[in-house]
Design a protein around this motif. Structure first.
Motif, PDB file in Angstrom:
ATOM      1  N   CYS A 296       0.711  -1.429   0.150  1.00  0.00           N
ATOM      2  CA  CYS A 296      -0.097   0.100   0.012  1.00  0.00           C
ATOM      3  C   CYS A 296       0.699   1.259   0.094  1.00  0.00           C
ATOM      4  O   CYS A 296       2.031   1.299   0.274  1.00  0.00           O
ATOM      5  CB  CYS A 296      -0.923  -0.167   1.302  1.00  0.00           C
ATOM      6  N   ARG A 297       0.086   2.338  -0.532  1.00  0.00           N
ATOM      7  CA  ARG A 297       1.019   3.709  -0.399  1.00  0.00           C
ATOM      8  C   ARG A 297       1.247   4.033   1.006  1.00  0.00           C
ATOM      9  O   ARG A 297       0.737   3.615   2.063  1.00  0.00           O
ATOM     10  CB  ARG A 297       0.171   4.629  -1.101  1.00  0.00           C
ATOM     11  N   THR A 298       2.678   5.039   1.071  1.00  0.00           N
ATOM     12  CA  THR A 298       2.717   5.376   2.229  1.00  0.00           C
ATOM     13  C   THR A 298       1.556   5.989   2.939  1.00  0.00           C
ATOM     14  O   THR A 298       0.760   7.153   2.364  1.00  0.00           O
ATOM     15  CB  THR A 298       3.972   6.624   1.921  1.00  0.00           C
ATOM     16  N   GLY A 299       1.614   5.826   4.211  1.00  0.00           N
ATOM     17  CA  GLY A 299       0.465   6.434   5.015  1.00  0.00           C
ATOM     18  C   GLY A 299      -0.856   5.723   5.203  1.00  0.00           C
ATOM     19  O   GLY A 299      -1.708   5.866   5.770  1.00  0.00           O
ATOM     20  N   PHE A 300      -0.787   4.663   4.450  1.00  0.00           N
ATOM     21  CA  PHE A 300      -2.069   3.779   4.517  1.00  0.00           C
ATOM     22  C   PHE A 300      -2.321   3.221   5.640  1.00  0.00           C
ATOM     23  O   PHE A 300      -1.111   2.283   6.228  1.00  0.00           O
ATOM     24  CB  PHE A 300      -2.214   2.782   3.390  1.00  0.00           C
ATOM     25  N   LYS A 301      -3.310   3.117   6.490  1.00  0.00           N
ATOM     26  CA  LYS A 301      -3.531   2.571   7.659  1.00  0.00           C
ATOM     27  C   LYS A 301      -4.693   1.471   7.646  1.00  0.00           C
ATOM     28  O   LYS A 301      -5.678   1.599   6.981  1.00  0.00           O
ATOM     29  CB  LYS A 301      -3.880   3.513   8.723  1.00  0.00           C
ATOM     30  N   PRO A 302      -4.070   0.160   8.191  1.00  0.00           N
ATOM     31  CA  PRO A 302      -5.052  -0.879   7.993  1.00  0.00           C
ATOM     32  C   PRO A 302      -6.237  -0.679   8.620  1.00  0.00           C
ATOM     33  O   PRO A 302      -6.408  -0.013   9.607  1.00  0.00           O
ATOM     34  CB  PRO A 302      -4.462  -2.207   8.684  1.00  0.00           C
ATOM     35  N   GLY A 303      -7.330  -1.128   8.199  1.00  0.00           N
ATOM     36  CA  GLY A 303      -8.712  -0.664   8.812  1.00  0.00           C
ATOM     37  C   GLY A 303      -9.425   0.640   8.243  1.00  0.00           C
ATOM     38  O   GLY A 303     -10.409   0.783   8.662  1.00  0.00           O
ATOM     39  N   ARG A 304      -8.764   1.213   7.453  1.00  0.00           N
ATOM     40  CA  ARG A 304      -9.351   2.503   6.927  1.00  0.00           C
ATOM     41  C   ARG A 304      -9.110   2.647   5.420  1.00  0.00           C
ATOM     42  O   ARG A 304      -8.329   1.702   4.978  1.00  0.00           O
ATOM     43  CB  ARG A 304      -8.368   3.586   7.690  1.00  0.00           C
ATOM     44  N   GLY A 305      -9.772   3.565   4.745  1.00  0.00           N
ATOM     45  CA  GLY A 305      -9.760   3.547   3.411  1.00  0.00           C
ATOM     46  C   GLY A 305     -10.869   2.569   2.839  1.00  0.00           C
ATOM     47  O   GLY A 305     -11.290   1.720   3.560  1.00  0.00           O
ATOM     48  N   LYS A 306     -10.620   2.177   1.460  1.00  0.00           N
ATOM     49  CA  LYS A 306     -11.377   1.235   0.873  1.00  0.00           C
ATOM     50  C   LYS A 306     -10.684   0.434  -0.234  1.00  0.00           C
ATOM     51  O   LYS A 306     -11.107   0.208  -1.132  1.00  0.00           O
ATOM     52  CB  LYS A 306     -12.766   2.074   0.123  1.00  0.00           C
ATOM     53  N   SER A 307      -9.392  -0.102   0.163  1.00  0.00           N
ATOM     54  CA  SER A 307      -8.844  -0.669  -0.445  1.00  0.00           C
ATOM     55  C   SER A 307      -8.319  -1.987  -0.113  1.00  0.00           C
ATOM     56  O   SER A 307      -7.686  -2.206   1.175  1.00  0.00           O
ATOM     57  CB  SER A 307      -7.453   0.041  -1.117  1.00  0.00           C
ATOM     58  N   GLN A 308      -8.484  -3.083  -0.804  1.00  0.00           N
ATOM     59  CA  GLN A 308      -8.119  -4.516  -0.549  1.00  0.00           C
ATOM     60  C   GLN A 308      -7.021  -4.678  -1.536  1.00  0.00           C
ATOM     61  O   GLN A 308      -6.685  -6.069  -1.284  1.00  0.00           O
ATOM     62  CB  GLN A 308      -9.006  -5.527  -0.545  1.00  0.00           C
ATOM     63  N   SER A 309      -6.614  -4.016  -2.533  1.00  0.00           N
ATOM     64  CA  SER A 309      -5.904  -4.442  -3.627  1.00  0.00           C
ATOM     65  C   SER A 309      -4.305  -4.256  -3.256  1.00  0.00           C
ATOM     66  O   SER A 309      -3.559  -4.273  -4.063  1.00  0.00           O
ATOM     67  CB  SER A 309      -6.127  -3.748  -4.816  1.00  0.00           C
ATOM     68  N   CYS A 310      -4.019  -3.893  -2.036  1.00  0.00           N
ATOM     69  CA  CYS A 310      -2.681  -3.904  -1.914  1.00  0.00           C
ATOM     70  C   CYS A 310      -2.176  -4.186  -0.343  1.00  0.00           C
ATOM     71  O   CYS A 310      -3.075  -4.307   0.458  1.00  0.00           O
ATOM     72  CB  CYS A 310      -2.227  -2.226  -1.699  1.00  0.00           C
ATOM     73  N   ALA A 311      -0.944  -4.930  -0.380  1.00  0.00           N
ATOM     74  CA  ALA A 311      -0.558  -5.449   0.905  1.00  0.00           C
ATOM     75  C   ALA A 311      -0.630  -4.468   2.027  1.00  0.00           C
ATOM     76  O   ALA A 311       0.147  -3.363   1.820  1.00  0.00           O
ATOM     77  CB  ALA A 311       0.689  -5.883   0.744  1.00  0.00           C
ATOM     78  N   GLN A 312      -0.976  -4.507   3.295  1.00  0.00           N
ATOM     79  CA  GLN A 312      -1.052  -3.421   4.358  1.00  0.00           C
ATOM     80  C   GLN A 312      -0.176  -3.707   5.163  1.00  0.00           C
ATOM     81  O   GLN A 312       0.075  -2.901   6.321  1.00  0.00           O
ATOM     82  CB  GLN A 312      -2.559  -3.686   5.124  1.00  0.00           C
ATOM     83  N   CYS A 313       0.826  -4.798   5.073  1.00  0.00           N
ATOM     84  CA  CYS A 313       1.943  -4.580   5.950  1.00  0.00           C
ATOM     85  C   CYS A 313       3.254  -5.506   5.259  1.00  0.00           C
ATOM     86  O   CYS A 313       2.733  -6.155   4.157  1.00  0.00           O
ATOM     87  CB  CYS A 313       1.700  -5.466   7.279  1.00  0.00           C
ATOM     88  N   PRO A 314       4.307  -5.388   5.627  1.00  0.00           N
ATOM     89  CA  PRO A 314       5.444  -6.327   4.926  1.00  0.00           C
ATOM     90  C   PRO A 314       5.120  -7.656   5.049  1.00  0.00           C
ATOM     91  O   PRO A 314       5.716  -8.474   4.024  1.00  0.00           O
ATOM     92  CB  PRO A 314       6.735  -5.811   5.708  1.00  0.00           C
ATOM     93  N   ASP A 315       4.475  -8.276   6.054  1.00  0.00           N
ATOM     94  CA  ASP A 315       4.380  -9.464   6.168  1.00  0.00           C
ATOM     95  C   ASP A 315       3.355 -10.216   4.936  1.00  0.00           C
ATOM     96  O   ASP A 315       3.607 -11.060   4.460  1.00  0.00           O
ATOM     97  CB  ASP A 315       3.683  -9.983   7.398  1.00  0.00           C
ATOM     98  N   GLU A 316       2.424  -9.365   4.881  1.00  0.00           N
ATOM     99  CA  GLU A 316       1.320  -9.416   3.763  1.00  0.00           C
ATOM    100  C   GLU A 316       1.903  -9.634   2.082  1.00  0.00           C
ATOM    101  O   GLU A 316       1.784 -10.548   1.584  1.00  0.00           O
ATOM    102  CB  GLU A 316       0.049  -8.686   3.872  1.00  0.00           C
TER     103      GLU A 316
END
Length: 206
Positions: free
Chosen positions: A91-111
């Motif tokens: 995910c782009r810089t600043g994306f926080k898991p649980g916010r926004g409306k995108s599932q099309s990007c990895a929300q953490c390095p582990d993902e």
């Protein structure tokens, strides 16, 4: 099915007319509640041309329902029914898991790491000329894709999604039960996957 077959064989206005008649006949027989989302049961053999990630592939249909569904020779994206796998782009810089409306990007390095592993496993199972077929084909809600169950040969025909879940490369996903784009990502927590987010592996398909 007779109407769809004739529409595939004929061209031009004749095919359009037969397709329209067939579609109206299907609407009448299914009823308004079922017609809009009724899948094409298959199975239809497909050739996997490209693996986008663990739950999305590009295929060429070697046979198909035609009519309003994919015809033989057509190329389309398929979102695998019933599973969700980790994403392969961070995910782009600043994306926080649980916010926004995108599932099309990895929300953490582990993902991201797990997504790349899932993609590699999908390519191993589905690519390189593997025998693959699609069942329960239907229109997807996004980007003109189809949604379908894929089956692969592994000691008989096996549900691809169940194989990916059993290998830890995906989790069960029911969009009707979870309509949130920002659903929690189990691979972005310290807690290991458990039986609560895994689906039972069905027996080999007939």
């Amino acid at each position: 099915m007779i109407f769809w077959g004739l529409a595939c064989v004929l061209g031009g206005a004749g095919a359009a007319a037969i397709g329209a008649i067939g579609f109206l006949f299907a609407l009448a027989s299914l009823g308004p509640a079922k017609a809009a989302g009724a899948p094409w049961p298959g199975p239809h053999p497909v050739e996997v041309l490209r693996v986008l990630d663990g739950d999305t592939v590009e295929v060429k249909f070697l046979s198909g329902p035609c009519g309003r569904g994919p015809c033989p020779g057509s190329v389309a994206l398929i979102r695998v029914r019933g599973i969700d796998s980790p994403e392969v782009h961070l995910c782009r810089t600043g994306f926080k898991p649980g916010r926004g409306k995108s599932q099309s990007c990895a929300q953490c390095p582990d993902e991201l790491r797990l997504g790349q592993e899932a993609k590699a496993e999908a390519d191993r199972l589905l690519g390189h000329g593997a025998a693959v077929r699609a069942r329960e084909i239907g229109p997807d809600a996004y980007n003109g894709r189809f949604v379908a169950r894929l089956e692969v040969i592994s000691g008989g025909w096996q549900d691809y999604g169940a194989v990916m879940i059993a290998g830890g490369h995906a989790v069960r996903y029911d969009p009707a039960a979870d309509k949130s784009y920002a659903k929690a990502k189990p691979w972005c927590t310290a807690e290991p996957l458990t039986d609560d987010n895994a689906a039972p592996v069905p027996g080999a398909a007939e």
